[in-house]
Design a protein around this motif. Sequence first.
Motif, short mmCIF file in Angstrom:
data_model
loop_
_atom_site.label_atom_id
_atom_site.label_comp_id
_atom_site.label_asym_id
_atom_site.label_seq_id
_atom_site.Cartn_x
_atom_site.Cartn_y
_atom_site.Cartn_z
N GLU A 105 0.82 -1.21 0.00
CA GLU A 105 0.00 0.00 0.00
C GLU A 105 0.85 1.26 0.00
N ASN A 106 1.98 1.26 0.71
CA ASN A 106 2.88 2.41 0.68
C ASN A 106 3.44 2.62 -0.72
N PHE A 107 3.75 1.51 -1.41
CA PHE A 107 4.24 1.61 -2.78
C PHE A 107 3.17 2.22 -3.68
N LEU A 108 1.93 1.72 -3.57
CA LEU A 108 0.84 2.27 -4.37
C LEU A 108 0.64 3.74 -4.08
N GLU A 109 0.71 4.13 -2.81
CA GLU A 109 0.55 5.53 -2.43
C GLU A 109 1.66 6.38 -3.06
N LEU A 110 2.88 5.87 -3.00
CA LEU A 110 4.01 6.59 -3.59
C LEU A 110 3.78 6.84 -5.08
N VAL A 111 3.35 5.83 -5.80
CA VAL A 111 3.14 5.93 -7.25
C VAL A 111 1.95 6.83 -7.56
N ILE A 112 0.85 6.65 -6.85
CA ILE A 112 -0.35 7.44 -7.13
C ILE A 112 -0.13 8.91 -6.83
N ARG A 113 0.55 9.22 -5.74
CA ARG A 113 0.84 10.62 -5.44
C ARG A 113 1.71 11.24 -6.53
N GLN A 114 2.63 10.48 -7.08
CA GLN A 114 3.50 10.98 -8.14
C GLN A 114 2.70 11.28 -9.38
N GLN A 115 1.66 10.51 -9.65
CA GLN A 115 0.88 10.67 -10.87
C GLN A 115 -0.16 11.76 -10.76
N ALA A 116 -0.48 12.21 -9.57
CA ALA A 116 -1.55 13.20 -9.40
C ALA A 116 -1.18 14.55 -9.95
#
Length: 184
Positions: free
Chosen positions: A173-184
């Motif tokens: 979940e931390n990995f997904l959060e890292l990626v999604i925040r980058q894409q926002a």
Amino acid sequence: MQQGPPPPPPGADPQLWSWFTAVDTDRSGQLTVDELQRALVNGDWSPFNIETVRMMVNMFDADNTGTIDFNEFAGLWRYIEDWKRCFQAFDADGSGSIDAKEMHNALRTFGYNLSDRFVSILIQKFDKYGTGTGKGDVTFDNFVQACVNVKTLTDSFRAYDTDGDGWIQINYENFLELVIRQQA
């Protein structure tokens, strides 16, 4: 009766105001991603990648409207001009695009010591002509997007790399959060 463009705001650069009003085709006083994309071209006269335009609008949309007003546009224009000078400095052969060697040099200059393998992957990802052609180069818009992505991902990584050793351990979940925040 058709009206001309509104007068520039006090202290505005007249040339920049002229460009803004020419791009603002619906006369809303705000530029959409589509309006901005139609105004931005690469050295080969190809339109900017829509993802690069979205990224720039998101960066300069201070009031979170999804559009940029003239003041936000002025900041964006300075940003593009700075990147253009940077691009030209690293386009050593003057080809109008950045190849793997030039990209590696640019990233190293920016403080990123990345492998040839990673630079090759980056070139493949941002080569608008596609990886199948063997061209292996990146236009101005995609160079900006690639460099901003590397910086954003690096900043996100460093937030987790608390001891600065270049290694992190994160859960899914931390990995997904890292990626999604980058894409926002």
